[in-house]
Design an enzyme around this catalytic site. Structure first.
Site, PDB file in Angstrom:
ATOM      1  N   GLU A  22       0.793  -0.957   0.075  1.00  0.00           N
ATOM      2  CA  GLU A  22      -0.201  -0.194  -0.114  1.00  0.00           C
ATOM      3  C   GLU A  22       0.950   1.450  -0.032  1.00  0.00           C
ATOM      4  O   GLU A  22       2.195   1.341   0.609  1.00  0.00           O
ATOM      5  CB  GLU A  22      -0.884   0.144   1.183  1.00  0.00           C
ATOM      6  CG  GLU A  22      -1.720  -1.099   1.485  1.00  0.00           C
ATOM      7  CD  GLU A  22      -2.403  -0.925   2.880  1.00  0.00           C
ATOM      8  OE1 GLU A  22      -2.918  -1.830   3.296  1.00  0.00           O
ATOM      9  OE2 GLU A  22      -2.241   0.115   3.677  1.00  0.00           O
ATOM     10  N   CYS A  63       3.199   8.261   1.834  1.00  0.00           N
ATOM     11  CA  CYS A  63       3.472   7.320   2.654  1.00  0.00           C
ATOM     12  C   CYS A  63       3.648   6.107   2.264  1.00  0.00           C
ATOM     13  O   CYS A  63       3.137   5.489   1.559  1.00  0.00           O
ATOM     14  CB  CYS A  63       2.328   7.134   3.922  1.00  0.00           C
ATOM     15  SG  CYS A  63       2.994   5.777   5.058  1.00  0.00           S
ATOM     16  N   CYS A 116       5.096  -7.425   8.686  1.00  0.00           N
ATOM     17  CA  CYS A 116       6.055  -6.871   9.315  1.00  0.00           C
ATOM     18  C   CYS A 116       6.186  -7.897  10.526  1.00  0.00           C
ATOM     19  O   CYS A 116       5.109  -8.317  11.062  1.00  0.00           O
ATOM     20  CB  CYS A 116       5.309  -5.557   9.927  1.00  0.00           C
ATOM     21  SG  CYS A 116       6.427  -4.688  11.266  1.00  0.00           S
ATOM     22  N   CYS A 141       3.141  -5.480  16.356  1.00  0.00           N
ATOM     23  CA  CYS A 141       2.715  -4.678  17.540  1.00  0.00           C
ATOM     24  C   CYS A 141       1.102  -5.180  17.599  1.00  0.00           C
ATOM     25  O   CYS A 141       0.506  -5.495  16.649  1.00  0.00           O
ATOM     26  CB  CYS A 141       2.794  -3.224  17.003  1.00  0.00           C
ATOM     27  SG  CYS A 141       4.269  -3.036  17.078  1.00  0.00           S
ATOM     28  N   CYS A 161      -1.664  -3.086  15.568  1.00  0.00           N
ATOM     29  CA  CYS A 161      -1.236  -2.842  13.939  1.00  0.00           C
ATOM     30  C   CYS A 161      -1.762  -3.589  13.055  1.00  0.00           C
ATOM     31  O   CYS A 161      -1.532  -5.128  13.338  1.00  0.00           O
ATOM     32  CB  CYS A 161       0.235  -2.319  14.026  1.00  0.00           C
ATOM     33  SG  CYS A 161       0.443  -2.147  12.118  1.00  0.00           S
ATOM     34  N   CYS A 218      -1.924   2.046   8.192  1.00  0.00           N
ATOM     35  CA  CYS A 218      -1.124   1.256   7.513  1.00  0.00           C
ATOM     36  C   CYS A 218      -1.626  -0.189   7.517  1.00  0.00           C
ATOM     37  O   CYS A 218      -1.871  -0.712   8.640  1.00  0.00           O
ATOM     38  CB  CYS A 218       0.441   1.438   7.843  1.00  0.00           C
ATOM     39  SG  CYS A 218       0.679   0.912   9.484  1.00  0.00           S
TER      40      CYS A 218
HETATM   41  N1  SAH Z   1       7.156   0.088  11.599  1.00  0.00           N
HETATM   42  C1  SAH Z   1       7.141   1.488  11.664  1.00  0.00           C
HETATM   43  C2  SAH Z   1       6.660   2.415  10.633  1.00  0.00           C
HETATM   44  C3  SAH Z   1       5.417   2.144  10.146  1.00  0.00           C
HETATM   45  S1  SAH Z   1       4.018   2.258  11.270  1.00  0.00           S
HETATM   46  C4  SAH Z   1       6.775   1.921  13.025  1.00  0.00           C
HETATM   47  O1  SAH Z   1       6.244   1.089  13.924  1.00  0.00           O
HETATM   48  O2  SAH Z   1       7.029   3.131  13.654  1.00  0.00           O
HETATM   49  C5  SAH Z   1       3.896   4.028  11.219  1.00  0.00           C
HETATM   50  C6  SAH Z   1       3.086   4.559  12.398  1.00  0.00           C
HETATM   51  O3  SAH Z   1       1.706   4.015  12.371  1.00  0.00           O
HETATM   52  C7  SAH Z   1       3.519   3.930  13.831  1.00  0.00           C
HETATM   53  O4  SAH Z   1       3.710   4.902  14.710  1.00  0.00           O
HETATM   54  C8  SAH Z   1       2.567   2.961  14.254  1.00  0.00           C
HETATM   55  O5  SAH Z   1       2.395   2.994  15.649  1.00  0.00           O
HETATM   56  C9  SAH Z   1       1.233   3.569  13.648  1.00  0.00           C
HETATM   57  N2  SAH Z   1      -0.034   2.977  13.509  1.00  0.00           N
HETATM   58  C10 SAH Z   1      -0.004   1.489  13.317  1.00  0.00           C
HETATM   59  N3  SAH Z   1      -1.356   1.180  13.395  1.00  0.00           N
HETATM   60  C11 SAH Z   1      -1.983   2.096  13.799  1.00  0.00           C
HETATM   61  C12 SAH Z   1      -3.506   2.299  14.154  1.00  0.00           C
HETATM   62  N4  SAH Z   1      -4.365   1.199  13.803  1.00  0.00           N
HETATM   63  N5  SAH Z   1      -3.861   3.359  14.320  1.00  0.00           N
HETATM   64  C13 SAH Z   1      -3.208   4.612  14.283  1.00  0.00           C
HETATM   65  N6  SAH Z   1      -1.859   4.440  14.060  1.00  0.00           N
HETATM   66  C14 SAH Z   1      -1.363   3.399  13.829  1.00  0.00           C
HETATM   67 FE1  SF4 Z   2       5.388  -3.129  12.415  1.00  0.00          FE
HETATM   68 FE2  SF4 Z   2       2.916  -2.044  12.633  1.00  0.00          FE
HETATM   69 FE3  SF4 Z   2       4.665  -2.261  14.740  1.00  0.00          FE
HETATM   70 FE4  SF4 Z   2       5.261  -0.363  12.719  1.00  0.00          FE
HETATM   71  S1  SF4 Z   2       3.394  -0.437  14.176  1.00  0.00           S
HETATM   72  S2  SF4 Z   2       6.498  -2.115  13.945  1.00  0.00           S
HETATM   73  S3  SF4 Z   2       4.432  -1.801  11.041  1.00  0.00           S
HETATM   74  S4  SF4 Z   2       3.604  -3.909  13.549  1.00  0.00           S
END
Ligand code: SAH
Ligand code: SF4
Length: 355
Positions: free
Chosen positions: A91, A104, A111, A115, A118, A340
């Protein structure tokens, strides 16, 4: 197999041409066609000699991404879903701000950091993207803007799509150098932000790169107990490893760092956490900015909800009163799954149903 021509940095392009019997100065011409005139075939590069055109054509692809879906939000945000040559989906999101267009980009298919809130982490990493596949996302979006005929440019980039950029470090660094290069797109380093979940070791490397690119750290919790609960990467890199890496980065670059903090209802949005965050950051507040992010609910992670408006404002107020620079992120494209990984995971589910 041919590789994407967008994978090469300018120096690598020069070296490659010389190794293949071409003159070094051709690199400047090739890059002009690729990034300034943005052609789609080698045949259009008419000031190259035939021999040079041929050798490029034999070895490189001029675009490996295929656009699958484009969703446009009411606020003008556009989400692109691309299929790569191996069938994997990624994406890319285009957002319009008062200061310009920001894109973006995705750096990995899935990944591994996983987390708990996410959508990208739902599917483990399938593979890293090449630098060319990351650059091509920008090129595709730029060509979408070109087609409108309004001479609009992608001026900002956030490396915040699917994946952990520091888990695909070398390709991400090449990507940054390619899009920043004056011979190419020339997107200012200060207009680019890389976000990491906190791979501390790589944060030292990044500080040493001597790039003017901004760094954002996904903190999301001010203590180890809570951070480990929502981000399991915190086991490998707990705060006592992360904070020295941040201090090193700040000292080395003297650049401001952004701390991302998703507000999850009744999880990390209490007064207590706001106060802990103040203590954690107070000695570096002159170089810190906290970005409070309203959580974008993900179907599969229904244990989390978005914080109430009042909780967000109270949290913000505590930071502000204690001299911590902060803001609440304005959302883009929530009506089109712009968080994302959301569109991709939905599409994969649909495809599975089809089979
Ligand atoms: N992996 C990297 C970059 C990609 S995620 C990281 O974690 O920083 C980019 C940002 O989007 C991160 O701060 C992540 O915590 C946030 N993010 C992921 N899922 C989300 C969600 N459902 N709502 C809001 N922010 C989210
Ligand atoms: Fe991976 Fe999503 Fe965690 Fe970023 S927020 S490190 S994309 S699992």
């Amino acid at each position: 197999m041919k590789s994407s021509i967008y994978s090469l940095t300018f120096d690598q392009m020069q070296e490659w041409l010389v190794e293949h019997g071409q003159k070094k100065f051709r690199a400047k011409q090739v890059w002009d066609w690729l990034y300034k005139k943005r052609v789609n075939t080698f045949a259009e590069m008419y000031n190259l000699n035939k021999d040079c055109q041929l050798v490029l054509e034999e070895n490189f692809d001029l675009g490996t991404l295929e656009q699958e879906i484009k969703q446009e939000s009411k606020d003008g945000t556009i989400k692109f879903l691309f299929k790569m040559t191996d069938g994997n989906l990624i994406e890319t999101v285009l957002m319009k701000f008062s200061y310009g267009y920001s894109v973006c980009v995705t750096t990995q298919v899935g990944c591994n950091i996983g987390c708990s809130f996410c959508a990208s982490g739902l599917l483990t990493k399938n593979r890293d993207l090449s630098s060319g596949e990351i650059v091509e996302q920008i090129m595709n979006v730029q060509k979408h803007l070109d087609a409108k005929g309004e001479e609009e440019r992608v001026s900002h980039i956030v490396v915040m799509g699917i994946g952990e950029p520091f888990d695909n470090y070398d390709n991400t660094m090449d990507f940054l150098r390619i899009v920043n290069d004056q011979e190419g797109l020339s997107i200012g380093a200060r207009h680019i932000t890389v976000s990491t979940s906190g791979l501390a070791k790589r944060m030292y490397d990044f500080a040493d790169e001597n790039l003017q690119v901004n760094l954002a750290l996904s903190l999301h919790a001010p203590n180890n107990e809570l951070r480990t609960r929502i981000m399991k990467i915190n086991k490998a890199f707990p705060l006592e490893k992360l904070m020295p890496a941040i201090d090193y980065y700040l000292e080395k670059t003297n650049r401001r760092i952004t701390f991302e903090y998703i507000l999850l209802k009744d999880v990390n949005d209490h007064k207590k956490e706001a106060e802990q965050l103040v203590s954690l950051l107070k000695d570096k507040r002159h170089l810190s900015y906290v970005n409070l992010i309203p959580y974008n609910p993900v179907d599969e992670h229904n244990q989390y909800d978005r914080s109430e408006k009042k909780a967000i404002l109270d949290f913000y107020q505590i930071l502000l009163e204690n001299g911590i620079n902060c803001g609440v992120r304005v959302e883009h494209g929530t009506d089109i799954d712009a968080a994302c990984g959301q569109l991709r995971s939905k599409q994969i589910k649909k495809d599975k149903h089809k089979v």
